[in-house]
Design a protein around this motif. Structure first.
Motif, PDB file in Angstrom:
ATOM      1  N   GLY A  67     -10.426  41.830 -45.101  1.00  0.00           N
ATOM      2  CA  GLY A  67      -9.380  40.937 -44.588  1.00  0.00           C
ATOM      3  C   GLY A  67      -8.156  40.945 -45.496  1.00  0.00           C
ATOM      4  N   ILE A  68      -8.395  40.923 -46.801  1.00  0.00           N
ATOM      5  CA  ILE A  68      -7.278  40.930 -47.759  1.00  0.00           C
ATOM      6  C   ILE A  68      -6.503  42.252 -47.637  1.00  0.00           C
ATOM      7  N   LEU A  69      -7.266  43.355 -47.579  1.00  0.00           N
ATOM      8  CA  LEU A  69      -6.625  44.668 -47.481  1.00  0.00           C
ATOM      9  C   LEU A  69      -5.821  44.790 -46.187  1.00  0.00           C
ATOM     10  N   VAL A  70      -6.417  44.315 -45.083  1.00  0.00           N
ATOM     11  CA  VAL A  70      -5.713  44.376 -43.793  1.00  0.00           C
ATOM     12  C   VAL A  70      -4.411  43.571 -43.880  1.00  0.00           C
ATOM     13  N   ALA A  71      -4.472  42.402 -44.532  1.00  0.00           N
ATOM     14  CA  ALA A  71      -3.261  41.581 -44.652  1.00  0.00           C
ATOM     15  C   ALA A  71      -2.186  42.327 -45.448  1.00  0.00           C
ATOM     16  N   PHE A  72      -2.588  42.957 -46.560  1.00  0.00           N
ATOM     17  CA  PHE A  72      -1.608  43.696 -47.373  1.00  0.00           C
ATOM     18  C   PHE A  72      -0.968  44.816 -46.547  1.00  0.00           C
ATOM     19  N   PHE A  73      -1.821  45.534 -45.793  1.00  0.00           N
ATOM     20  CA  PHE A  73      -1.331  46.639 -44.980  1.00  0.00           C
ATOM     21  C   PHE A  73      -0.413  46.155 -43.870  1.00  0.00           C
ATOM     22  N   SER A  74      -0.886  45.124 -43.166  1.00  0.00           N
ATOM     23  CA  SER A  74      -0.119  44.693 -42.000  1.00  0.00           C
ATOM     24  C   SER A  74       1.217  44.105 -42.454  1.00  0.00           C
ATOM     25  N   ASN A  75       1.230  43.408 -43.592  1.00  0.00           N
ATOM     26  CA  ASN A  75       2.513  42.927 -44.125  1.00  0.00           C
ATOM     27  C   ASN A  75       3.452  44.096 -44.400  1.00  0.00           C
ATOM     28  N   TYR A  76       2.875  45.148 -44.981  1.00  0.00           N
ATOM     29  CA  TYR A  76       3.662  46.327 -45.329  1.00  0.00           C
ATOM     30  C   TYR A  76       4.258  46.968 -44.074  1.00  0.00           C
ATOM     31  N   LEU A  77       3.426  47.047 -43.010  1.00  0.00           N
ATOM     32  CA  LEU A  77       3.896  47.683 -41.776  1.00  0.00           C
ATOM     33  C   LEU A  77       4.929  46.830 -41.049  1.00  0.00           C
ATOM     34  N   LEU A  78       4.823  45.511 -41.178  1.00  0.00           N
ATOM     35  CA  LEU A  78       5.683  44.630 -40.387  1.00  0.00           C
ATOM     36  C   LEU A  78       6.959  44.206 -41.111  1.00  0.00           C
ATOM     37  N   VAL A  79       7.054  44.579 -42.381  1.00  0.00           N
ATOM     38  CA  VAL A  79       8.187  44.068 -43.164  1.00  0.00           C
ATOM     39  C   VAL A  79       9.534  44.512 -42.583  1.00  0.00           C
ATOM     40  N   GLY A  80       9.538  45.646 -41.874  1.00  0.00           N
ATOM     41  CA  GLY A  80      10.799  46.151 -41.342  1.00  0.00           C
ATOM     42  C   GLY A  80      11.135  45.668 -39.932  1.00  0.00           C
ATOM     43  N   THR A  81      10.463  44.615 -39.444  1.00  0.00           N
ATOM     44  CA  THR A  81      10.679  44.216 -38.045  1.00  0.00           C
ATOM     45  C   THR A  81      11.802  43.182 -37.876  1.00  0.00           C
ATOM     46  N   GLY A  82      12.660  43.048 -38.850  1.00  0.00           N
ATOM     47  CA  GLY A  82      13.815  42.152 -38.715  1.00  0.00           C
ATOM     48  C   GLY A  82      13.578  40.772 -39.281  1.00  0.00           C
ATOM     49  N   GLU A  83      14.484  39.833 -38.871  1.00  0.00           N
ATOM     50  CA  GLU A  83      14.441  38.520 -39.540  1.00  0.00           C
ATOM     51  C   GLU A  83      13.188  37.711 -39.210  1.00  0.00           C
TER      52      GLU A  83
END
Ligand code: BGC
Length: 443
Positions: A143-159
């Motif tokens: 769960g922690i790893l998925v959160a780190f990854f998903s944050n990384y993938l979503l960081v570029g989705t705008g404001e």
């Protein structure tokens, strides 16, 4: 049989996955929610910890509710709370709504943190109980790893990127809710409710026909003629030492510093002068190490026992923290060695205190008092977690990394000595055998 028990444990461990995701997802959102809600450092600290306060409420409610309604139904309620928290925090436009939504998620984390390991321990055959309960820790770290990854993938989705990061949790929440329909109620809870026929059916599926009758008899004996358990019974001379061990183990798991890394790794990397994107990549390396060494622990815990793992792990954690502290004192923090010691520390934690503490806390208490004993131990765990989470940034700033990590290293040493001297080995015995063993020994 083994396949069935694994399936059931995996479903319960999904609660652990949400626990890991929900506690870690916040790290990636901090840089965006701070300006959005206009928070200063202190307000940010409280906003981040709001989840942890919710956890304590969740643990408090889980013990009583799961005795009344059953382990499974309360896990279902937790799945709903995870869902509402994801949607609520992702759509909040006011700070108060955000904080309330995070607290609701915290309540669910608290519930899952106690019920997933408890349910798995109550359902698994003694021989594999350590590995199966560790599945829950595996789920936490995934769960922690998925959160780190998903944050990384979503960081570029705008404001609104932080909203998406938080909303992702709705998916595993729905999955947990529906998959819970596939699993049975805990046989130990069923017997406590005088539903022995149903309990027997579950035991036949988990342990096989012949052992099932024997287990049922044993469970009946531990619960026979006994009224509803009371919290005060945890302080009776026979039980008090177990409660004490549970609390100390839970507190040590936190005050040896794991979440200084889990929640603040990017801050530590910034503190030693590294850039943001490198920090993010290093966080993913930390998450992956966590998963890998948890898998290793799962394969060792029923063979070598809980105690050996914790002793080696605590020793290793101590050495790694001493190394980290030395780097600060010698002003050598600019190189790769910081990462090496941090990864080494995470590896030692994941192979020991991470899974083993949850396993022992779920095994320690007699059937009648399990949910109450566990809730006090797990409540202490969250309190210790809050203490470390709130004080670490201040320690790092005021005492410097050198002294801060040296303090954590000394706590690891204290943990090692305590466990070596006082904690009993619990591998390979049924929960009822352990109950008898603790009753007849003076721990
Ligand atoms: C701990 C959590 C921690 C996680 C990290 C769990 O066993 O209880 O506080 O964040 O491990 O791997």
């Amino acid at each position: 049989m083994k396949g069935y028990v694994i399936l059931v444990s995996v479903v319960a461990a999904l609660g652990g996955l949400l626990f890991g995701f929900d506690t870690a997802v916040i790290s990636g959102t901090i840089n965006f929610i701070q300006p959005y809600f206009g928070l200063n450092e202190v307000e940010l600290g409280w906003t981040v910890s709001s989840l942890l306060f919710g956890c304590m409420i969740g643990v408090f409610l889980a013990g009583k509710a799961s005795d009344l309604l059953g382990r499974k139904k309360v896990l279902m309620l937790a799945a709903l709370l995870f869902f509402f928290s994801a949607v609520g925090s992702a759509s909040a436009h006011q700070l108060i709504l955000f904080v309330v939504a995070r607290m609701v998620g915290g309540i669910a984390v608290g519930v899952a943190s106690i019920l997933s390991p408890m349910y798995i321990a109550e359902l698994s055959p003694a021989k594999y109980r350590g590995s199966l309960v560790s599945l829950n820790q595996l789920a936490i770290v995934i769960g922690i790893l998925v959160a780190f990854f998903s944050n990384y993938l979503l960081v570029g989705t705008g404001e609104n990127n932080w909203r998406w990061m938080l909303l992702v949790m709705a998916v595993p929440a729905v999955l947990l809710f529906f998959s819970l329909f596939l699993i049975p109620e805990s046989p130990r809870w069923l017997v406590a409710r005088q539903r022995n026929d149903e309990a027997l059916k579950v035991l036949i599926k988990t342990s096989g026909a012949e052992p099932a009758y024997y287990e049922l008899l044993e469970i009946e004996q531990t619960l026979k003629n006994q009224e509803e358990a009371r919290y005060s019974e945890l302080f009776l001379p026979k039980i008090r030492p177990l409660l004490f061990i549970g609390i100390i183990l839970a507190v040590f798991q936190q005050i040896t510093g794991i979440n200084t890394i889990m929640y603040y790794a990017p801050k530590i990397f910034a503190n030693v002068g590294q850039s943001n994107d490198i920090a993010l990549l290093q966080t993913i390396a930390i998450g992956a190490t966590n998963v890998f060494f948890t898998l290793l622990a799962m394969s060792l815990i029923d063979r070598f026992g809980r105690k050996v793992l914790i002793l080696f792990g605590s020793g290793g954690m101590m050495l790694m923290l001493m190394g980290l502290s030395a780097l600060y004192f010698l002003k050598l923090t600019s190189g790769v060695l910081v990462l090496v010691f941090i990864i080494g520390y995470i590896a030692c934690f994941s192979a020991s205190l991470g899974p083993a503490v949850w396993v022992i806390v779920a095994e320690l208490f007699p059937n009648r008092l399990r949910s109450k004993g566990m809730s006090i131990a797990v409540m202490s765990l969250w309190m210790a977690c809050i203490l470390v989470t709130i004080t670490f940034p201040m320690m790092l700033e005021r005492l410097s990394g050198g002294i801060t990590f040296l303090i954590f290293a000394l706590i690891c040493l204290a943990n090692l000595l305590y466990i070596w001297k006082y904690v009993p080995e619990t591998k390979g015995k049924t929960l009822e055998e352990l109950e008898k063993q603790f009753e007849n020994s003076s721990i």
